[in-house]
Design a protein around this motif. Structure first.
Motif, PDB file in Angstrom:
ATOM      1  N   ARG A 163       0.803  -1.226   0.000  1.00  0.00           N
ATOM      2  CA  ARG A 163       0.000   0.000   0.000  1.00  0.00           C
ATOM      3  C   ARG A 163       0.831   1.269   0.000  1.00  0.00           C
ATOM      4  O   ARG A 163       0.487   2.240  -0.662  1.00  0.00           O
ATOM      5  CB  ARG A 163      -0.923  -0.013   1.222  1.00  0.00           C
ATOM      6  CG  ARG A 163      -1.995   1.051   1.207  1.00  0.00           C
ATOM      7  CD  ARG A 163      -2.995   0.813   2.326  1.00  0.00           C
ATOM      8  NE  ARG A 163      -2.355   0.824   3.647  1.00  0.00           N
ATOM      9  CZ  ARG A 163      -2.169   1.940   4.349  1.00  0.00           C
ATOM     10  NH1 ARG A 163      -2.525   3.115   3.876  1.00  0.00           N
ATOM     11  NH2 ARG A 163      -1.595   1.870   5.537  1.00  0.00           N
ATOM     12  N   ARG A 164       1.927   1.289   0.748  1.00  0.00           N
ATOM     13  CA  ARG A 164       2.768   2.484   0.858  1.00  0.00           C
ATOM     14  C   ARG A 164       3.975   2.348  -0.087  1.00  0.00           C
ATOM     15  O   ARG A 164       4.683   1.342  -0.041  1.00  0.00           O
ATOM     16  CB  ARG A 164       3.259   2.673   2.297  1.00  0.00           C
ATOM     17  CG  ARG A 164       2.156   2.983   3.288  1.00  0.00           C
ATOM     18  CD  ARG A 164       2.727   3.188   4.688  1.00  0.00           C
ATOM     19  NE  ARG A 164       3.267   1.949   5.229  1.00  0.00           N
ATOM     20  CZ  ARG A 164       2.581   1.114   5.993  1.00  0.00           C
ATOM     21  NH1 ARG A 164       1.315   1.371   6.296  1.00  0.00           N
ATOM     22  NH2 ARG A 164       3.146   0.013   6.455  1.00  0.00           N
ATOM     23  N   PHE A 165       4.227   3.390  -0.884  1.00  0.00           N
ATOM     24  CA  PHE A 165       5.305   3.347  -1.876  1.00  0.00           C
ATOM     25  C   PHE A 165       6.263   4.521  -1.677  1.00  0.00           C
ATOM     26  O   PHE A 165       5.836   5.663  -1.475  1.00  0.00           O
ATOM     27  CB  PHE A 165       4.740   3.372  -3.302  1.00  0.00           C
ATOM     28  CG  PHE A 165       4.052   2.094  -3.698  1.00  0.00           C
ATOM     29  CD1 PHE A 165       4.725   1.124  -4.432  1.00  0.00           C
ATOM     30  CD2 PHE A 165       2.738   1.847  -3.320  1.00  0.00           C
ATOM     31  CE1 PHE A 165       4.096  -0.057  -4.786  1.00  0.00           C
ATOM     32  CE2 PHE A 165       2.099   0.669  -3.674  1.00  0.00           C
ATOM     33  CZ  PHE A 165       2.777  -0.285  -4.408  1.00  0.00           C
ATOM     34  N   LEU A 235       5.587   2.259 -10.244  1.00  0.00           N
ATOM     35  CA  LEU A 235       4.398   2.431  -9.422  1.00  0.00           C
ATOM     36  C   LEU A 235       3.194   1.762 -10.069  1.00  0.00           C
ATOM     37  O   LEU A 235       3.057   1.777 -11.290  1.00  0.00           O
ATOM     38  CB  LEU A 235       4.093   3.918  -9.254  1.00  0.00           C
ATOM     39  CG  LEU A 235       4.902   4.704  -8.228  1.00  0.00           C
ATOM     40  CD1 LEU A 235       4.595   6.180  -8.347  1.00  0.00           C
ATOM     41  CD2 LEU A 235       4.602   4.215  -6.822  1.00  0.00           C
ATOM     42  N   SER A 237      -0.727   1.603 -11.189  1.00  0.00           N
ATOM     43  CA  SER A 237      -1.561   2.666 -11.749  1.00  0.00           C
ATOM     44  C   SER A 237      -2.389   3.366 -10.681  1.00  0.00           C
ATOM     45  O   SER A 237      -2.731   4.545 -10.817  1.00  0.00           O
ATOM     46  CB  SER A 237      -2.485   2.084 -12.823  1.00  0.00           C
ATOM     47  OG  SER A 237      -3.296   1.044 -12.272  1.00  0.00           O
ATOM     48  N   THR A 238      -2.698   2.672  -9.592  1.00  0.00           N
ATOM     49  CA  THR A 238      -3.492   3.269  -8.514  1.00  0.00           C
ATOM     50  C   THR A 238      -2.760   4.386  -7.792  1.00  0.00           C
ATOM     51  O   THR A 238      -3.388   5.192  -7.087  1.00  0.00           O
ATOM     52  CB  THR A 238      -3.868   2.191  -7.482  1.00  0.00           C
ATOM     53  OG1 THR A 238      -2.671   1.526  -7.042  1.00  0.00           O
ATOM     54  CG2 THR A 238      -4.820   1.178  -8.084  1.00  0.00           C
ATOM     55  N   HIS A 239      -1.420   4.456  -7.928  1.00  0.00           N
ATOM     56  CA  HIS A 239      -0.640   5.464  -7.213  1.00  0.00           C
ATOM     57  C   HIS A 239      -0.065   6.536  -8.143  1.00  0.00           C
ATOM     58  O   HIS A 239       0.657   7.425  -7.676  1.00  0.00           O
ATOM     59  CB  HIS A 239       0.503   4.793  -6.444  1.00  0.00           C
ATOM     60  CG  HIS A 239       0.047   4.055  -5.232  1.00  0.00           C
ATOM     61  ND1 HIS A 239      -0.715   2.907  -5.304  1.00  0.00           N
ATOM     62  CD2 HIS A 239       0.229   4.305  -3.904  1.00  0.00           C
ATOM     63  CE1 HIS A 239      -0.961   2.460  -4.076  1.00  0.00           C
ATOM     64  NE2 HIS A 239      -0.403   3.292  -3.218  1.00  0.00           N
ATOM     65  N   MET A 241      -0.082   9.874 -10.078  1.00  0.00           N
ATOM     66  CA  MET A 241      -0.791  11.140  -9.900  1.00  0.00           C
ATOM     67  C   MET A 241      -0.300  12.134 -10.942  1.00  0.00           C
ATOM     68  O   MET A 241       0.804  12.021 -11.471  1.00  0.00           O
ATOM     69  CB  MET A 241      -0.537  11.712  -8.502  1.00  0.00           C
ATOM     70  CG  MET A 241      -0.848  10.753  -7.368  1.00  0.00           C
ATOM     71  SD  MET A 241      -0.366  11.459  -5.783  1.00  0.00           S
ATOM     72  CE  MET A 241      -0.577  10.027  -4.714  1.00  0.00           C
ATOM     73  N   GLN A 244       3.152  15.323  -8.098  1.00  0.00           N
ATOM     74  CA  GLN A 244       3.671  14.708  -6.883  1.00  0.00           C
ATOM     75  C   GLN A 244       4.329  15.776  -6.012  1.00  0.00           C
ATOM     76  O   GLN A 244       4.997  16.681  -6.535  1.00  0.00           O
ATOM     77  CB  GLN A 244       4.713  13.620  -7.193  1.00  0.00           C
ATOM     78  CG  GLN A 244       4.129  12.344  -7.747  1.00  0.00           C
ATOM     79  CD  GLN A 244       3.877  12.457  -9.223  1.00  0.00           C
ATOM     80  OE1 GLN A 244       4.560  13.195  -9.914  1.00  0.00           O
ATOM     81  NE2 GLN A 244       2.896  11.728  -9.712  1.00  0.00           N
ATOM     82  N   GLU A 270      -1.374   9.263   1.948  1.00  0.00           N
ATOM     83  CA  GLU A 270      -1.313   9.442   0.496  1.00  0.00           C
ATOM     84  C   GLU A 270      -0.854   8.186  -0.245  1.00  0.00           C
ATOM     85  O   GLU A 270      -1.074   8.064  -1.454  1.00  0.00           O
ATOM     86  CB  GLU A 270      -0.380  10.612   0.157  1.00  0.00           C
ATOM     87  CG  GLU A 270      -0.833  11.933   0.758  1.00  0.00           C
ATOM     88  CD  GLU A 270       0.104  13.077   0.410  1.00  0.00           C
ATOM     89  OE1 GLU A 270       1.047  12.851  -0.386  1.00  0.00           O
ATOM     90  OE2 GLU A 270      -0.092  14.191   0.940  1.00  0.00           O
ATOM     91  N   GLY A 271      -0.179   7.299   0.457  1.00  0.00           N
ATOM     92  CA  GLY A 271       0.291   6.072  -0.177  1.00  0.00           C
ATOM     93  C   GLY A 271       1.540   6.236  -1.008  1.00  0.00           C
ATOM     94  O   GLY A 271       2.050   5.260  -1.571  1.00  0.00           O
ATOM     95  N   LEU A 272       2.067   7.463  -1.104  1.00  0.00           N
ATOM     96  CA  LEU A 272       3.241   7.728  -1.947  1.00  0.00           C
ATOM     97  C   LEU A 272       4.085   8.830  -1.325  1.00  0.00           C
ATOM     98  O   LEU A 272       3.568   9.871  -0.900  1.00  0.00           O
ATOM     99  CB  LEU A 272       2.816   8.152  -3.350  1.00  0.00           C
ATOM    100  CG  LEU A 272       3.939   8.592  -4.308  1.00  0.00           C
ATOM    101  CD1 LEU A 272       4.882   7.426  -4.591  1.00  0.00           C
ATOM    102  CD2 LEU A 272       3.346   9.130  -5.612  1.00  0.00           C
TER     103      LEU A 272
END
Length: 557
Positions: A163-165, A235, A237-239, A241, A244, A270-272
């Motif tokens: 979940r966290r990148f 990354l 595709s869900t993360h 943006m 950034q 934010e996950g990123l």
């Protein structure tokens, strides 16, 4: 026999297909992208013997040299005996390092496999010359990366994170990039995040456009660290943006506690997280498990890409078959003179060019602005020039006929800058003179790849000698310790320069004092304990190296 230098220049290079992550990296990083023979005058006659004869010669060679290796069979179709006017040598340029060094402890776990030290065994050497080639006493220290049970429990959880990148943009030359990649992995562990393969920022000084996969073996990087952190090439595709937030205001000497307090909540929400400007910001003193992780990344995970590794190994073997050799990291490039605020020693014309560049770009001058040139030099803040290097090598007992591999960029002033060194040591070699025609062509305008080749050849040298401190010197110091305490001589410039300028000091007196000054700083195990300013990558004892028998070696495979 004298070996001269030349530079291969070719305006053509093959562009690489961008990785999937390349398009994402364009969102946040800067400048736009734009789309040599062995020793000269040294000829060899070769012949390929039958397999039985070649194996017999190998056996005799191993008995004579005292080196026990070559545990696997050799392909006689690609391995030949080379005859020169001086001696019979074995050309092992097509034998893989991993096959050669199975006798070394945990050698299969290492990122790089240096050739065995040759040492000075010739009967016609002086005592000083034999002492110069002698390798330091390792005192039983060997790699030991036994992580604690708490770390293993945490890493088992982190390696499954989805979940966290964390994205890290690294900058600078090769060894700066390596340091930042090491710290990126450690920060990913601290933040319990998935690490995206780091982005290499376009180098403004050298114009290098290489990506991570151009320099390093991505799959080996992921595989080696899979039990520590999860690493992905891009990354999901869900993360992705459209914009950034890039965190680039990181203070010096930040601790794991500071990093979690500053970024963990943001990363959770934010996950990123995108980090930039990480160079040497992470504290040198970390908990023992994180120090071990640093060593695991630097000495095990960061393997160079196969084409670079293969070419570097071939060049190292071409040096090795000639006998023991010195790797000299020569810091005489124009940007080094500009940054250090020092004079070149080449005359007023060259010093004027450096001074004008420095005045037009004052931000490049690094520290100690209140010191004069003379004060900088005598304090040891300037790189040694070719004349000073020659005097120091002679004083240390280096044989006049020693082969010297020169690592580093083109010296400011070209061949003129090297004349004092070439006058005393005629066997000067570079990757350009060592490489066969076309071997370096894929790396035109690829400074990081060329630096990686220098790194590989330097690691196999019997003696490594940096003319100035820096990231390459620190990396080589630690790596040479980690693979068996290969000789490393850091010049004591502050003590030596006044002696060199004192005309009343004779050559014999200079030699005696020089050897005495450098006796304890030649690669013997040096503990990092009690020195907060020391990087574990340069000083892996005691966090990453233990005395043999006390701990298991490399306890993570």
């Amino acid at each position: 026999m004298a070996k001269s230098m030349r530079t291969i220049k070719n305006p053509f290079f093959t562009s690489h297909t961008p990785s999937p992550f390349f398009h994402f990296s364009l969102l946040f990083f800067s400048p736009p992208k734009k789309s040599s023979p062995r020793y000269l005058n040294h000829h060899y006659q070769t012949r390929c013997p039958p397999p039985q004869f070649f194996l017999l010669l190998i056996s005799l060679s191993l008995v004579f040299s005292g080196i026990s290796f070559l545990t696997s069979s050799l392909d006689s179709g690609s391995t030949c005996v080379s005859t020169s006017s001086s001696s019979l040598k074995f050309l092992i340029s097509d034998v893989d390092h991993r096959q050669i060094f199975t006798s070394l402890a945990v050698s299969r776990a290492y990122t790089l496999f240096p050739l065995p030290a040759r040492g000075g065994h010739s009967g016609n050497m002086t005592e000083e010359e034999r002492e110069f080639w002698k390798q330091p006493n390792g005192e039983g220290y060997k790699p030991c990366l036994d992580f604690s049970l708490d770390y293993r429990k945490k890493s088992a959880r982190v390696s499954k994170e989805k979940r966290r990148f964390l994205v890290v943009v690294v900058s600078g030359g090769l060894n700066q990039q390596r340091n930042q990649i090491v710290d990126a992995v450690v920060i990913a562990m601290i933040l319990e995040a998935v690490l995206v393969v780091p982005v290499l920022q376009v180098n403004r000084v050298w114009g290098d456009e290489s990506e991570f996969s151009d320099i390093f073996d991505v799959e080996h990087f992921k595989k080696t660290l899979r039990s520590d952190v999860r690493i992905v090439s891009s990354l999901p595709s869900t993360h992705l943006m459209s914009r950034q937030t890039i965190e680039n205001q990181i203070p010096w000497d930040v601790s794991p506690v500071w990093i979690r307090a500053k970024y963990f909540k943001q990363l959770n929400e934010e996950g990123l997280l995108v980090l930039k400007g990480l160079d040497s910001r992470l504290a040198k003193n970390l908990p023992p498990d994180l120090q071990k992780l640093r060593c695991k990344v630097a000495f095990h995970a960061l393997r160079f890409a196969a084409p670079i590794e293969n070419l570097g190994n071939r060049l190292a073997r071409r040096m090795w078959i000639e006998g023991p050799y010195i790797a000299l990291h020569l810091r005489l490039e124009k940007d080094v003179w500009v940054r250090t605020g020092c004079l070149t020693g080449l005359g007023s014309e060259f010093d004027r060019i450096v001074a004008e560049t420095r005045m037009s770009q004052p931000r490049y001058l690094t520290g100690r602005l209140n010191m004069s040139y003379t004060e900088r030099r005598l304090a040891g803040f300037c790189p040694l020039n070719a004349y000073e290097i020659a005097r120091l090598l002679k004083a240390l007992g280096a044989p006049r006929n020693a082969s010297i591999y020169i690592a580093g960029g083109e010296p400011f002033g070209g061949s003129r800058a090297l004349e004092p060194l070439a006058k005393e040591f005629s066997n000067l070699v570079t990757k350009e003179t060592l490489a066969h025609k076309g071997e370096l062509l894929p790396y035109t305008n690829r400074s990081s790849a060329l630096a990686a080749i220098d790194y590989i050849v330097s690691l196999s040298s019997d003696v490594f000698f940096p003319s100035h401190g820096g990231n390459m010197a620190k990396a080589m110091q630690g790596n040479r310790a980690y693979v068996g305490h290969r000789k490393f001589i850091m010049p004591n410039k502050r003590a030596m320069l006044p002696l060199m300028e004192n005309s009343s000091v004779s050559d014999s007196e200079l030699s005696f004092v020089t050897r005495k000054l450098h006796r304890k700083s030649q690669g013997h195990p040096e503990s990092r304990r009690g020195r907060r300013d020391r990087d574990v990558i340069a000083y892996p004892v005691p966090e990453c190296m233990c005395r043999h028998g006390k701990h298991r070696s490399v306890g993570f495979f």
